[in-house]
Design an enzyme around this catalytic site. Structure first.
Site, PDB file in Angstrom:
ATOM      1  N   THR A  25      -5.291  -0.179   0.017  1.00 16.87           N
ATOM      2  CA  THR A  25      -4.101  -0.858   0.453  1.00 16.87           C
ATOM      3  C   THR A  25      -4.030  -0.597   1.603  1.00 16.87           C
ATOM      4  OG1 THR A  25      -3.875  -1.252  -1.679  1.00 16.87           O
ATOM      5  CG2 THR A  25      -2.158  -2.743  -0.088  1.00 16.87           C
TER       6      THR A  25
ATOM      7  N   THR B  74       1.142   1.036  -2.285  1.00 20.45           N
ATOM      8  CA  THR B  74      -0.341   0.936  -2.734  1.00 20.45           C
ATOM      9  C   THR B  74      -0.416   2.028  -3.928  1.00 20.45           C
ATOM     10  OG1 THR B  74      -1.937   2.100  -1.468  1.00 20.45           O
ATOM     11  CG2 THR B  74       0.086   3.944  -1.752  1.00 20.45           C
ATOM     12  N   GLY B  75      -1.959   1.916  -4.253  1.00 22.77           N
ATOM     13  CA  GLY B  75      -2.307   2.488  -5.809  1.00 22.77           C
ATOM     14  C   GLY B  75      -2.798   1.324  -6.708  1.00 22.77           C
TER      15      GLY B  75
ATOM     16  N   GLY C 191      -2.734  -1.631  -9.138  1.00 19.16           N
ATOM     17  CA  GLY C 191      -1.200  -2.510  -8.597  1.00 19.16           C
ATOM     18  C   GLY C 191      -0.830  -2.703  -9.865  1.00 19.16           C
TER      19      GLY C 191
ATOM     20  N   ARG D 102      -9.513 -10.941 -11.265  1.00 19.77           N
ATOM     21  CA  ARG D 102      -7.806  -9.888 -11.425  1.00 19.77           C
ATOM     22  C   ARG D 102      -6.952  -9.957  -9.940  1.00 19.77           C
ATOM     23  NH1 ARG D 102      -5.969  -5.264  -8.261  1.00 19.77           N
ATOM     24  NH2 ARG D 102      -5.045  -3.084 -10.330  1.00 19.77           N
ATOM     25  N   VAL D 103      -5.548 -10.439 -10.764  1.00 18.78           N
ATOM     26  CA  VAL D 103      -4.665  -9.903  -9.631  1.00 18.78           C
ATOM     27  C   VAL D 103      -4.586  -8.748  -8.669  1.00 18.78           C
ATOM     28  CG1 VAL D 103      -3.374 -10.847  -8.433  1.00 18.78           C
ATOM     29  CG2 VAL D 103      -5.213 -12.180  -8.514  1.00 18.78           C
ATOM     30  N   GLY D 104      -3.765  -7.808  -8.154  1.00 21.06           N
ATOM     31  CA  GLY D 104      -2.515  -5.989  -8.222  1.00 21.06           C
ATOM     32  C   GLY D 104      -1.364  -7.165  -7.559  1.00 21.06           C
ATOM     33  N   ASP D 105      -1.051  -5.736  -7.213  1.00 23.29           N
ATOM     34  CA  ASP D 105       0.465  -5.944  -6.989  1.00 23.29           C
ATOM     35  C   ASP D 105       0.794  -6.586  -5.795  1.00 23.29           C
ATOM     36  OD1 ASP D 105      -1.038  -3.552  -6.012  1.00 23.29           O
ATOM     37  OD2 ASP D 105       0.937  -2.880  -6.127  1.00 23.29           O
TER      38      ASP D 105
END
Ligand code: GLY
Length: 344
Positions: free
Chosen positions: A203, A254-255, A257, A231-234
């Site tokens: 990210t 970052t990383g 999520g 899928r949705v991350g942070d």
């Protein structure tokens, strides 16, 4: 309390000295004098992104414009992990997440957005032109088109196609865990190609302070390569991937999520800074929280936070070594190596 007193003392010093570096309660710190512009962003892709942000900041532009313009550079590059050139999901579609937040708690985000080159700019339009904070999927795309953003063809970049073809050989779905050994050279969770052709994802998150001392932040990503569709991350979740409180400071993550969301990561870091911790110490506190939750599984994931406080002091902390962030201010253009919980 002791740490808070030292912090105030050092803050006062910076008013006289401009740029200072040293230690507070055992953590390294770097200062940029309050009111002097500064931008920081995740990973080495941040160097090019910061350049664009710096053009805005150094000509008296706003932090908000800087963090949008900055990460647009990464969205345009053929990056494995950001923008339309990135790795697709397991069904072969590139889906993008982004968020932006200004000094007045205004925020906007998009998630699961397809076919739009600059999700960060759509996120800003959501913030500025709708009564909402977040639009997702087809609705986000419909809004983007209505706002004049061109719809791009769904065609994978050459590199993403190669990565996807390799992945399809096994079509093995794994959560976006990292393999620390395989990615040692670039640092775990850095955008590195693995032996099996898979790419780790990441990210770009950016935080800036302008001449007026105002803070803004942005975050944009394609999320985990070969993730489950939908899928949705942070990154598009305000408080997880990004948070800005102009009285205190700002943070981006970052990383992995999922584990950032679990602890409302960026908001939690800002709350730690509100209690007087330095940016690095605040990031470390929340990394420790993730490690406590994940127990032995923490070995397999990477998460990193970067943070900037109202005095221009910045810092970071990661689970694994290898993470670095890019810094640009009047005196510096460089990568800063992050401290981490585990060491190689
Ligand atoms: N940190 C980006 C993601 O997990 O999607």
């Amino acid at each position: 309390m002791i740490e808070r007193r030292k912090f105030i003392k050092v803050s006062a010093l910076t008013g006289l000295a401009g740029l200072v570096s040293g230690k507070v309660a055992g953590t390294d710190f770097y200062f940029s004098k309050k009111g002097q512009p500064i931008v920081i962003s995740t990973w080495d892709a941040g160097i090019a992104a910061n350049k664009a942000a710096w053009q805005v900041l150094s000509t008296n532009g706003s932090a908000l414009d800087a963090v949008e313009k900055g990460v647009m550079v990464t969205e345009s590059s053929q990056n494995c992990c950001v923008g339309l050139g990135a790795n697709p999901d397991r069904d072969g579609y590139v889906t993008l997440d982004a968020s932006i937040m200004d000094e007045n708690f205004n925020c906007g985000s998009v998630a699961f957005l397809e076919g739009i080159k600059h999700p960060i700019s759509v996120a800003r339009r959501v913030m500025e032109k709708t009564p909402h904070v977040m639009l997702v999927g087809a609705g986000a795309q419909q809004f983007a088109i209505a706002e004049g953003f061109p719809l791009e063809a769904q065609k994978l970049s050459e590199q993403a196609q190669e990565n996807y073809d390799n992945w399809l050989k096994k079509s093995e779905y794994k959560s976006p865990a990292i393999n620390v050994e395989k990615t040692k050279e670039h640092g775990p969770f850095a955008p590195a190609k693995l032996d099996n052709g898979e790419w780790n994802h990441d990210t770009i998150g950016m935080i800036a302070m302008d001449f007026n001392g105002n803070l803004s932040g942005s975050c944009t990503t394609s999320g985990a390569g070969f993730k489950m569709r939908g899928r949705v991350g942070d990154s598009p979740i305000i408080g997880a991937g990004l948070y800005v409180d102009n009285e205190v400071g700002a943070c981006v993550a970052t990383g992995q999520g999922e584990d950032v969301i679990r602890v409302a990561g960026s908001h939690s870091v800002v709350e730690m800074m509100r209690q007087g911790l330095s940016p690095e110490a605040a990031c470390k506190k929340i990394i420790q929280r993730i490690i406590k939750i994940k127990k032995e599984k923490a070995k397999d994931i990477q998460v990193a936070f970067i943070a900037l406080n109202k005095n221009g002091q910045h810092g970071s902390f990661a689970i694994h070594p290898g993470f670095e962030y890019a810094l640009r201010n009047t005196n510096n253009e460089k990568l800063v190596k992050s401290k981490s919980w585990f060491n190689i």
